[in-house]
Every structure is written in C-alpha cells, then in structure tokens.
Design a protein around this motif. Sequence first.
Motif, PDB file in Angstrom:
ATOM      1  N   UNK A   1     -69.896 -28.729  -7.306  1.00 12.86           N
ATOM      2  CA  UNK A   1     -69.345 -27.630  -8.092  1.00 12.86           C
ATOM      3  C   UNK A   1     -70.326 -27.122  -9.131  1.00 12.86           C
ATOM      4  N   UNK A   2     -69.936 -26.049  -9.803  1.00 10.95           N
ATOM      5  CA  UNK A   2     -70.758 -25.393 -10.810  1.00 10.95           C
ATOM      6  C   UNK A   2     -69.943 -25.271 -12.088  1.00 10.95           C
ATOM      7  N   UNK A   3     -70.514 -25.684 -13.193  1.00  6.46           N
ATOM      8  CA  UNK A   3     -69.822 -25.619 -14.471  1.00  6.46           C
ATOM      9  C   UNK A   3     -69.653 -24.162 -14.895  1.00  6.46           C
ATOM     10  N   UNK A   4     -68.486 -23.837 -15.435  1.00  8.48           N
ATOM     11  CA  UNK A   4     -68.219 -22.508 -15.981  1.00  8.48           C
ATOM     12  C   UNK A   4     -68.358 -22.563 -17.492  1.00  8.48           C
ATOM     13  N   UNK A   5     -68.834 -21.486 -18.053  1.00  5.85           N
ATOM     14  CA  UNK A   5     -68.962 -21.388 -19.498  1.00  5.85           C
ATOM     15  C   UNK A   5     -67.580 -21.179 -20.105  1.00  5.85           C
ATOM     16  N   UNK A   6     -67.367 -21.713 -21.295  1.00  5.60           N
ATOM     17  CA  UNK A   6     -66.099 -21.514 -22.001  1.00  5.60           C
ATOM     18  C   UNK A   6     -66.324 -20.495 -23.111  1.00  5.60           C
ATOM     19  N   UNK A   7     -65.415 -19.567 -23.235  1.00  2.00           N
ATOM     20  CA  UNK A   7     -65.601 -18.472 -24.185  1.00  2.00           C
ATOM     21  C   UNK A   7     -64.658 -18.505 -25.375  1.00  2.00           C
ATOM     22  N   UNK A   8     -63.686 -19.399 -25.390  1.00  4.10           N
ATOM     23  CA  UNK A   8     -62.752 -19.456 -26.503  1.00  4.10           C
ATOM     24  C   UNK A   8     -61.850 -18.239 -26.580  1.00  4.10           C
ATOM     25  N   UNK A   9     -61.708 -17.548 -25.482  1.00  2.00           N
ATOM     26  CA  UNK A   9     -60.838 -16.373 -25.404  1.00  2.00           C
ATOM     27  C   UNK A   9     -60.363 -16.229 -23.970  1.00  2.00           C
ATOM     28  N   UNK A  10     -59.216 -15.606 -23.793  1.00  2.00           N
ATOM     29  CA  UNK A  10     -58.760 -15.366 -22.418  1.00  2.00           C
ATOM     30  C   UNK A  10     -59.715 -14.410 -21.699  1.00  2.00           C
ATOM     31  N   UNK A  11     -59.948 -14.675 -20.439  1.00  4.72           N
ATOM     32  CA  UNK A  11     -60.829 -13.821 -19.641  1.00  4.72           C
ATOM     33  C   UNK A  11     -60.133 -13.451 -18.337  1.00  4.72           C
ATOM     34  N   UNK A  12     -60.723 -12.483 -17.663  1.00  5.33           N
ATOM     35  CA  UNK A  12     -60.260 -12.141 -16.318  1.00  5.33           C
ATOM     36  C   UNK A  12     -61.475 -12.140 -15.410  1.00  5.33           C
ATOM     37  N   UNK A  13     -61.205 -12.249 -14.121  1.00  4.84           N
ATOM     38  CA  UNK A  13     -62.262 -12.412 -13.138  1.00  4.84           C
ATOM     39  C   UNK A  13     -62.196 -11.301 -12.093  1.00  4.84           C
ATOM     40  N   UNK A  14     -63.371 -10.852 -11.695  1.00  7.00           N
ATOM     41  CA  UNK A  14     -63.518  -9.887 -10.611  1.00  7.00           C
ATOM     42  C   UNK A  14     -64.381 -10.553  -9.549  1.00  7.00           C
ATOM     43  N   UNK A  15     -64.050 -10.352  -8.288  1.00  2.00           N
ATOM     44  CA  UNK A  15     -64.830 -10.930  -7.194  1.00  2.00           C
ATOM     45  C   UNK A  15     -65.143  -9.808  -6.208  1.00  2.00           C
ATOM     46  N   UNK A  16     -66.423  -9.707  -5.872  1.00  2.00           N
ATOM     47  CA  UNK A  16     -66.870  -8.670  -4.946  1.00  2.00           C
ATOM     48  C   UNK A  16     -67.715  -9.302  -3.845  1.00  2.00           C
ATOM     49  N   UNK A  17     -67.862  -8.564  -2.759  1.00  2.00           N
ATOM     50  CA  UNK A  17     -68.679  -9.044  -1.649  1.00  2.00           C
ATOM     51  C   UNK A  17     -69.567  -7.918  -1.122  1.00  2.00           C
ATOM     52  N   UNK A  18     -70.657  -8.333  -0.506  1.00  2.00           N
ATOM     53  CA  UNK A  18     -71.587  -7.393   0.109  1.00  2.00           C
ATOM     54  C   UNK A  18     -72.410  -8.164   1.135  1.00  2.00           C
TER      55      UNK A  18
END
Length: 126
Positions: free
Chosen positions: A5-22
């Motif tokens: 796995x890969x560690x995700x950064x923590x931002x101390x705020x709610x976030x949203x995610x977008x996923x794209x492909x190409x």
Amino acid sequence: MKTTGYRSKEYGQPTKRFVQTMELKDDCELIKEYRKAHDKEHFWKEIEEGIKKVGILEMEIYILGNRLVMIVDAPLDFDWDTAMERLATLPRQEEWERHVAMFQDCSADATSDQKWQMMERMFYLY
C-alpha cells in the motif's frame, strides 16, 4: 509491484476525491518516457506549482500497462471545473499538455479534461 500500500497524507480537514483514467499509446518506449516526465527529477516545477495553486492537495497517478488512473484529493469546497479552467491559464500548462500529448492515446489538441475521463465510484467501504 508494491503490495504493502501507499501512505496517504493527512490534512486535518475533510477532503473529497476525484478519480480519472486515460490510456497511453501502447508503446514501451513512449511509456518509459512518460514515466520519466513524471519522475521527481524531470517533472516541471511550474506544473507542480500550478496544481497546488488551484487547490489540489494531493495527486497520484498509477499505471498498469498503458492504463493510467489518477487520484486527486481536494478540500470539500473544491470546484473541479473552475480549478481546471484556472489551471489551463497558468505558466507552462499549455506547453506541458502539448509535451505529454505525444504519449497519450488521444487527440493531440485535446484538453486535459478531454484526455482524462472522470471515473464513477461504484463501491466504497469506510
């Protein structure tokens, strides 16, 4: 292949995610050059600065063969369309799009939003 796995950064705020492909052109040498263009030594500083300037907190690109998946994390109030319009006007962005177009399996004059197709989340588990 990394299976830890890969560690995700923590931002101390709610976030949203977008996923794209190409897809990239199915050419081993072009894919090698595309990878090089995105490594720490060769990735253009102006592009990194622009991505951050429009409000993107984290961006990752994953590859399997010639298929790319890009994951973008941003604050909850982030507006994708507005940010991409602004990003397109920032220094060297147009030049970068022309540069990477030679590797991508799409029209050379396509915009970033035309190249990268937004993916729909069909499952999640929290």
